[in-house]
Enzyme design. Structure first.
Site, PDB file in Angstrom:
ATOM      1  N   LYS A   1      -1.689  -5.328  -0.566  1.00  0.00           N
ATOM      2  CA  LYS A   1      -2.085  -4.669   0.583  1.00  0.00           C
ATOM      3  C   LYS A   1      -3.802  -5.069   0.893  1.00  0.00           C
ATOM      4  O   LYS A   1      -4.180  -5.514   1.801  1.00  0.00           O
ATOM      5  CB  LYS A   1      -2.111  -3.276   0.755  1.00  0.00           C
ATOM      6  CG  LYS A   1      -0.636  -2.874   1.055  1.00  0.00           C
ATOM      7  CD  LYS A   1      -0.524  -1.202   1.037  1.00  0.00           C
ATOM      8  CE  LYS A   1      -0.622  -0.510  -0.215  1.00  0.00           C
ATOM      9  NZ  LYS A   1       0.382  -0.847  -1.262  1.00  0.00           N
TER      10      LYS A   1
ATOM     11  N   GLN B   1      -0.056   3.022  -1.639  1.00  0.00           N
ATOM     12  CA  GLN B   1       1.068   2.953  -2.530  1.00  0.00           C
ATOM     13  C   GLN B   1       2.058   2.325  -1.641  1.00  0.00           C
ATOM     14  O   GLN B   1       1.703   1.559  -1.032  1.00  0.00           O
ATOM     15  CB  GLN B   1       1.468   4.533  -2.676  1.00  0.00           C
ATOM     16  CG  GLN B   1       0.886   5.243  -3.870  1.00  0.00           C
ATOM     17  CD  GLN B   1      -0.391   5.939  -3.265  1.00  0.00           C
ATOM     18  OE1 GLN B   1      -0.462   6.591  -2.236  1.00  0.00           O
ATOM     19  NE2 GLN B   1      -1.599   5.605  -4.027  1.00  0.00           N
TER      20      GLN B   1
ATOM     21  N   ASP C   1       1.190  -1.705  -4.963  1.00  0.00           N
ATOM     22  CA  ASP C   1       0.693  -3.199  -5.742  1.00  0.00           C
ATOM     23  C   ASP C   1       1.312  -4.215  -4.975  1.00  0.00           C
ATOM     24  O   ASP C   1       1.426  -5.461  -5.579  1.00  0.00           O
ATOM     25  CB  ASP C   1       1.068  -2.987  -7.027  1.00  0.00           C
ATOM     26  CG  ASP C   1       0.325  -1.906  -7.794  1.00  0.00           C
ATOM     27  OD1 ASP C   1      -0.477  -1.358  -7.183  1.00  0.00           O
ATOM     28  OD2 ASP C   1       1.302  -1.047  -8.772  1.00  0.00           O
TER      29      ASP C   1
ATOM     30  N   GLY D   1      -5.180   1.261  -5.878  1.00  0.00           N
ATOM     31  CA  GLY D   1      -5.967   0.190  -6.595  1.00  0.00           C
ATOM     32  C   GLY D   1      -5.557  -0.910  -5.535  1.00  0.00           C
ATOM     33  O   GLY D   1      -4.717  -1.520  -5.675  1.00  0.00           O
ATOM     34  N   HIS D   2      -6.534  -1.393  -4.647  1.00  0.00           N
ATOM     35  CA  HIS D   2      -6.641  -2.502  -3.784  1.00  0.00           C
ATOM     36  C   HIS D   2      -7.442  -3.487  -4.427  1.00  0.00           C
ATOM     37  O   HIS D   2      -8.709  -3.413  -4.478  1.00  0.00           O
ATOM     38  CB  HIS D   2      -6.837  -2.121  -2.359  1.00  0.00           C
ATOM     39  CG  HIS D   2      -6.063  -1.151  -1.769  1.00  0.00           C
ATOM     40  ND1 HIS D   2      -6.041  -0.376  -0.511  1.00  0.00           N
ATOM     41  CD2 HIS D   2      -4.566  -0.744  -2.297  1.00  0.00           C
ATOM     42  CE1 HIS D   2      -5.068   0.270  -0.281  1.00  0.00           C
ATOM     43  NE2 HIS D   2      -4.274   0.047  -1.360  1.00  0.00           N
TER      44      HIS D   2
END
Ligand code: IMP
Length: 440
Positions: free
Chosen positions: A21, A228, A18, A45-46
């Site tokens: 990225k 990650q 988080d 989760g991007h």
């Protein structure tokens, strides 16, 4: 032969995930032909904001938002096909067509419904020691892979009549029903489900290692997108409170089938403070109202699960370690604006463990849990200017510039990009940094 000054770039998280990225990959993507993901699954989760509109991607590389970019989901990724289709449909609703530019490795392992069920049982069994996973079935799918009983995408091609697929499914479903105990899953209905999934998946499936090799040989530029963060790496992270793949640089090579020289430079993404979701030690965690303030101003809630993220001060020990294990050439420092209201900024320079001060994280999780952060307190810039939305380095408050310099000294890597807000344009690309090669 791969050109060693090729311009291929790896972008990975240097904390506990988080780090932002999604935004950085989105920013860089237009100058690359291919964006490739090597590991993890839809646990990632991007979040990307474009013109104020939020898009959250879990499995598909963030490069997909740019029409000319081809995206690759490599062999090291674990794929939940249903989740993948949901993401493709969501993109289609926004007018983004993935047809012909999204490829999935035939060697990637599948996440199937029994993986999620088994994960729920094993997390419940761990009780207070639960990992706090994203409950997406990631760990059990990787367990099946390493246990040499996993189902790879290529295994679906044989259809319902494939003996290999049938026997793998039968054993997996028996194991699942034993573990869960109550409701019963049927291998037969799973076979039906899989042949339907294959129909839609097949046009995207290929040997992505060869696709990449061909692209590299033709001097097409590839951006390797990590998922990650380094401290969640199965080998180098805070084991066992980690994810089940190598989120550090080696995972890029194994997870995509490329040699190390294919990667010219490594960009580590770091947040200007620290966050983590899930369980496990977090030395700089703030369990008081200052942690709550960081969480609220940084909107620190999981992009995949919505869970509140644990927040703390910048941990230079963890980031220095990530710089070391990944060979990070430069950092992208994100969310600097979130510190705008802080009167002072403690930065962790070492872990006190009994009489010793460690400058790298200990291998034992029990030792890490006992460590207390040693802080150097830097002055905040509250009252003397703001970073939010600043787009030129010279416009940053002097104390913010001093904060960046100190983080660079402590971590051993220069900051090439500074992010001052969620929008693509709220970004400073430093004149002297390696990112100018891609962003100027
Ligand atoms: P898993 O990857 O679902 O097995 O979860 C293992 C650990 O990694 C948990 O602490 C998760 O919260 C964490 N994790 C997995 N993916 C991400 C991510 O994309 N960002 C932050 N933490 C993650």
């Amino acid at each position: 032969m791969v050109n060693r000054n090729s311009g291929h770039l790896a972008v990975l998280g240097a904390q506990w995930g988080d780090e932002g990225k999604g935004k950085i990959v989105d920013l860089l993507a237009p100058v690359f032909h291919i964006v490739a993901r090597a590991q993890g699954g839809h646990n990632a989760g991007h979040t990307v904001f474009v013109n104020g509109k939020e898009t959250i991607l879990h499995l598909i590389p963030s490069g997909i938002l740019h029409a000319g970019v081809t995206c690759v989901i490599g062999n090291g990724v674990v794929v939940d096909a249903t989740a993948l289709f949901a993401e493709i449909d969501q993109l289609a609703e926004q007018g983004i067509d993935t047809t012909g530019r999204l490829f999935v490795s035939d060697r990637a392992h599948l996440i199937l419904p029994y993986h999620r069920d088994i994960e729920a049982v094993s997390e419940a069994r761990l009780g207070r020691q639960a990992i706090g996973t994203t409950s997406r079935g990631i760990g059990p799918s990787y367990e099946d892979k390493v246990g040499r009983r996993g189902i790879r995408i290529a295994d679906l091609a044989g259809g319902r009549t494939s003996e290999r697929l049938s026997s793998l499914l039968d054993s997996a479903v028996v194991a699942r029903n034993l573990a869960v105990g109550t409701d019963v899953m049927s291998a037969e209905s799973l076979r039906d489900e899989l042949s339907e999934l294959w129909e839609r998946l097949a046009p995207m499936v290929t040997d992505t290692a060869t696709l990449l090799h061909t692209a590299l040989s033709a001097d097409k530029k590839v951006l390797f997108e990590g998922a990650q963060g380094s401290m969640l790496d199965i080998d180098h992270g805070t084991f066992p409170y980690v994810t089940s793949s190598n989120s550090t640089i080696g995972g890029m090579c194994t997870g995509l089938g490329v040699g190390p020289h294919a990667i010219e430079a490594v960009l580590g993404i770091v947040k200007a403070y620290t966050t983590r979701v899930g369980s496990g030690p977090l030395p700089t965690e703030l369990i008081d109202s200052s942690g709550d303030r960081l969480r609220e101003s940084g909107k620190e809630y999981g992009a995949s699960t919505g869970r509140p993220r644990r927040c703390g001060w910048f941990d230079a020990v963890a980031v220095r370690y990530a710089v070391q294990v990944n060979g990070i050439d430069a950092l992208a420092l994100t969310k600097l604006d979130i510190l705008d209201d802080q009167p002072e900024l403690p930065v962790c320079t070492g872990y006190r463990c009994g009489d010793t001060v460690l400058t790298t994280p200990p291998g034992s999780i029990e030792d890490l849990a006992r460590c207390r952060p040693e802080y150097e307190v830097l002055p905040g810039w509250a009252g003397s200017g703001r970073c939010a939305g600043v787009r030129r380095e010279a416009d940053l408050p002097a104390r913010a510039r001093a904060y960046i310099v100190r983080l660079e000294e402590l971590t051993g890597a220069p900051a090439a990009i500074i992010s001052t807000g969620p929008d693509r344009n709220d970004t400073i690309v430093r004149e002297s940094g390696i990112a100018t090669r891609w962003l100027r």
